[in-house]
Design an enzyme around this catalytic site. Structure first.
Site, PDB file in Angstrom:
ATOM      1  N   SER A   7      11.033 -14.756   6.645  1.00  0.00           N
ATOM      2  CA  SER A   7      10.418 -13.472   6.285  1.00  0.00           C
ATOM      3  C   SER A   7      11.479 -12.513   5.777  1.00  0.00           C
ATOM      4  O   SER A   7      12.311 -12.001   6.534  1.00  0.00           O
ATOM      5  CB  SER A   7       9.692 -12.859   7.488  1.00  0.00           C
ATOM      6  OG  SER A   7       9.213 -11.587   7.104  1.00  0.00           O
ATOM      7  N   HIS A  32       8.611 -15.879   2.892  1.00  0.00           N
ATOM      8  CA  HIS A  32       7.447 -15.112   3.336  1.00  0.00           C
ATOM      9  C   HIS A  32       7.656 -13.644   2.954  1.00  0.00           C
ATOM     10  O   HIS A  32       8.684 -13.052   3.282  1.00  0.00           O
ATOM     11  CB  HIS A  32       7.316 -15.270   4.859  1.00  0.00           C
ATOM     12  CG  HIS A  32       6.111 -14.648   5.458  1.00  0.00           C
ATOM     13  ND1 HIS A  32       4.876 -15.258   5.472  1.00  0.00           N
ATOM     14  CD2 HIS A  32       5.941 -13.457   6.095  1.00  0.00           C
ATOM     15  CE1 HIS A  32       4.001 -14.481   6.099  1.00  0.00           C
ATOM     16  NE2 HIS A  32       4.627 -13.383   6.481  1.00  0.00           N
ATOM     17  N   ASP A  34       6.067  -9.908   3.253  1.00  0.00           N
ATOM     18  CA  ASP A  34       5.120  -9.060   3.983  1.00  0.00           C
ATOM     19  C   ASP A  34       4.811  -7.801   3.200  1.00  0.00           C
ATOM     20  O   ASP A  34       5.700  -6.988   2.945  1.00  0.00           O
ATOM     21  CB  ASP A  34       5.728  -8.661   5.333  1.00  0.00           C
ATOM     22  CG  ASP A  34       5.750  -9.820   6.303  1.00  0.00           C
ATOM     23  OD1 ASP A  34       4.686 -10.429   6.520  1.00  0.00           O
ATOM     24  OD2 ASP A  34       6.833 -10.129   6.840  1.00  0.00           O
ATOM     25  N   MET A  36       2.812  -4.320   3.240  1.00  0.00           N
ATOM     26  CA  MET A  36       2.181  -3.393   4.194  1.00  0.00           C
ATOM     27  C   MET A  36       1.865  -2.064   3.510  1.00  0.00           C
ATOM     28  O   MET A  36       2.683  -1.570   2.729  1.00  0.00           O
ATOM     29  CB  MET A  36       3.134  -3.139   5.352  1.00  0.00           C
ATOM     30  CG  MET A  36       3.632  -4.408   6.027  1.00  0.00           C
ATOM     31  SD  MET A  36       4.671  -3.984   7.419  1.00  0.00           S
ATOM     32  CE  MET A  36       5.212  -5.607   7.928  1.00  0.00           C
ATOM     33  N   HIS A  65       1.966 -12.353   2.292  1.00  0.00           N
ATOM     34  CA  HIS A  65       1.082 -11.964   3.402  1.00  0.00           C
ATOM     35  C   HIS A  65       0.657 -10.506   3.196  1.00  0.00           C
ATOM     36  O   HIS A  65       1.464  -9.593   3.394  1.00  0.00           O
ATOM     37  CB  HIS A  65       1.876 -12.162   4.715  1.00  0.00           C
ATOM     38  CG  HIS A  65       1.184 -11.693   5.948  1.00  0.00           C
ATOM     39  ND1 HIS A  65       1.854 -11.559   7.149  1.00  0.00           N
ATOM     40  CD2 HIS A  65      -0.103 -11.334   6.205  1.00  0.00           C
ATOM     41  CE1 HIS A  65       1.004 -11.133   8.075  1.00  0.00           C
ATOM     42  NE2 HIS A  65      -0.175 -10.986   7.518  1.00  0.00           N
ATOM     43  N   MET A  67      -0.934  -7.259   4.230  1.00  0.00           N
ATOM     44  CA  MET A  67      -1.416  -6.456   5.364  1.00  0.00           C
ATOM     45  C   MET A  67      -1.871  -5.128   4.789  1.00  0.00           C
ATOM     46  O   MET A  67      -1.229  -4.086   5.001  1.00  0.00           O
ATOM     47  CB  MET A  67      -0.299  -6.275   6.391  1.00  0.00           C
ATOM     48  CG  MET A  67      -0.063  -7.512   7.230  1.00  0.00           C
ATOM     49  SD  MET A  67       1.530  -7.490   8.064  1.00  0.00           S
ATOM     50  CE  MET A  67       2.545  -8.150   6.757  1.00  0.00           C
ATOM     51  N   MET A 138      -1.522 -14.882  13.669  1.00  0.00           N
ATOM     52  CA  MET A 138      -0.495 -13.906  14.065  1.00  0.00           C
ATOM     53  C   MET A 138      -0.147 -14.103  15.541  1.00  0.00           C
ATOM     54  O   MET A 138      -1.038 -14.168  16.394  1.00  0.00           O
ATOM     55  CB  MET A 138      -0.997 -12.469  13.855  1.00  0.00           C
ATOM     56  CG  MET A 138      -1.173 -12.038  12.415  1.00  0.00           C
ATOM     57  SD  MET A 138       0.275 -12.265  11.349  1.00  0.00           S
ATOM     58  CE  MET A 138       1.513 -11.238  12.159  1.00  0.00           C
ATOM     59  N   GLY A 145       8.698  -6.451  12.256  1.00  0.00           N
ATOM     60  CA  GLY A 145       9.474  -7.609  12.667  1.00  0.00           C
ATOM     61  C   GLY A 145      10.072  -7.360  14.046  1.00  0.00           C
ATOM     62  O   GLY A 145      10.013  -6.241  14.577  1.00  0.00           O
ATOM     63  N   ASP A 174       3.126 -16.558  12.657  1.00  0.00           N
ATOM     64  CA  ASP A 174       3.959 -15.448  12.199  1.00  0.00           C
ATOM     65  C   ASP A 174       4.122 -14.441  13.329  1.00  0.00           C
ATOM     66  O   ASP A 174       3.131 -13.869  13.798  1.00  0.00           O
ATOM     67  CB  ASP A 174       3.268 -14.814  10.980  1.00  0.00           C
ATOM     68  CG  ASP A 174       4.053 -13.681  10.353  1.00  0.00           C
ATOM     69  OD1 ASP A 174       5.216 -13.458  10.736  1.00  0.00           O
ATOM     70  OD2 ASP A 174       3.488 -13.022   9.459  1.00  0.00           O
TER      71      ASP A 174
HETATM   72  C1  DX5 Z   1       4.865  -8.808  11.034  1.00  0.00           C
HETATM   73  C2  DX5 Z   1       5.134  -9.666   9.842  1.00  0.00           C
HETATM   74  C3  DX5 Z   1       6.090 -10.755  10.058  1.00  0.00           C
HETATM   75  C4  DX5 Z   1       7.489 -10.336  10.422  1.00  0.00           C
HETATM   76  C5  DX5 Z   1       7.968 -11.372  11.396  1.00  0.00           C
HETATM   77  O1  DX5 Z   1       3.799  -7.995  10.769  1.00  0.00           O
HETATM   78  O2  DX5 Z   1       3.918 -10.249   9.378  1.00  0.00           O
HETATM   79  O3  DX5 Z   1       6.124 -11.670   8.958  1.00  0.00           O
HETATM   80  O4  DX5 Z   1       8.374 -10.268   9.340  1.00  0.00           O
HETATM   81  O5  DX5 Z   1       9.157 -10.945  11.926  1.00  0.00           O
HETATM   82  P1  DX5 Z   1       9.794 -11.633  13.235  1.00  0.00           P
HETATM   83  O6  DX5 Z   1      10.024 -13.075  12.898  1.00  0.00           O
HETATM   84  O7  DX5 Z   1      11.053 -10.867  13.423  1.00  0.00           O
HETATM   85  O8  DX5 Z   1       8.803 -11.466  14.341  1.00  0.00           O
HETATM   86 ZN    ZN Z   2       4.022 -11.848   7.824  1.00  0.00          ZN
END
Ligand code: DX5
Ligand code: ZN
Length: 214
Positions: A7, A32, A34, A36, A65, A67, A138, A145, A174
């Site tokens: 990620s 990956h 993310d 948001m 991904h 969100m 999830m 993260g 994830d």
């Molecule tokens: C959280 C994200 C993840 C995040 C995971 O909302 O979807 O992809 O980057 O981070 P780690 O591996 O640090 O939990």
């Molecule tokens: Zn993610």
């Protein structure tokens, strides 16, 4: 064989290009990304212009991904930007729009995915399982993260493995994945493992890829 999807949220943004190249050199095949919007989740990250720029400099599989609230508004842009997999949350819109978004993604030649938050049961995505190439479970609340892995998501993961109808559909996890929790996820049916902080914080990232994909 399992696949690691690092990620990039946990990369060093001032050395983003370098971190992407290094991720490939370390042996990863997926990345990956993310996305948001500060609405669906209380955080902001990248937009589709970012994905477009990433696409120009890498041939890694871009596992995007979303969100974001009502993703149907943006799926076309993310497909055109060069996503390989584009995954939307079942909680982010009505069933009609979720179906329409999945069909739109497919029609643009991109592989659609569906994702469930921790409090959403497996049954919520059952209607979409014949239509997607990736199911994401999830293992933290989406948004940030570095959170703690929720081991109590494992029964849901295991249940989804038995529910998959498309034999080529990936089952991804994830959130809070490290070398220890990855083994728990694999034992419960996951074959794609997202790791942000554990991967980018690892002293030996190449060894991390090898151990996850062993
Ligand atoms: C959280 C994200 C993840 C995040 C995971 O909302 O979807 O992809 O980057 O981070 P780690 O591996 O640090 O939990
Ligand atoms: Zn993610």
């Amino acid at each position: 064989m399992a696949i690691l999807s690092p990620s990039i949220l946990s990369a060093d943004y001032m050395h983003f290009h370098e971190d992407m190249d290094r991720t490939k050199a370390d042996g990863a095949k997926w990345l990956h990304v993310d996305i948001m919007d500060g609405q669906f989740v209380p955080n902001l990250s990248f937009g589709y212009a970012w994905v477009k720029s990433m696409r120009k400099i890498t041939d890694l599989v871009l596992d995007v991904h979303l969100m974001i609230d009502r993703p149907i508004r943006y799926v076309e842009e993310f497909c055109k930007a060069g996503s390989d997999y584009l995954t939307i949350h079942v909680e982010s819109d009505t069933p009609e729009n979720t179906l329409a978004a999945i069909e739109k993604i497919r029609s643009l030649g991109v592989k659609p995915g569906i994702v469930v938050k921790p409090n959403t049961p497996a049954e919520a995505i059952e209607p979409y399982l014949p239509l997607v190439d990736l199911v994401l479970v999830m293992t933290v609340e989406p948004g940030f993260g570095g959170q703690k892995f929720m081991e109590h998501m494992m029964p849901k993961l295991k249940q989804l493995r038995t529910m998959l109808v498309n034999p080529n559909c990936h089952l991804e996890v994830d959130g809070g994945v490290d070398l220890t929790t990855a083994e728990i996820c694999k034992a419960n049916g996951a074959n794609v493992l997202v790791a942000g902080s554990a991967f980018y914080g690892a002293a030996d990232r190449a060894a991390f890829v090898r151990q996850i994909e062993a």
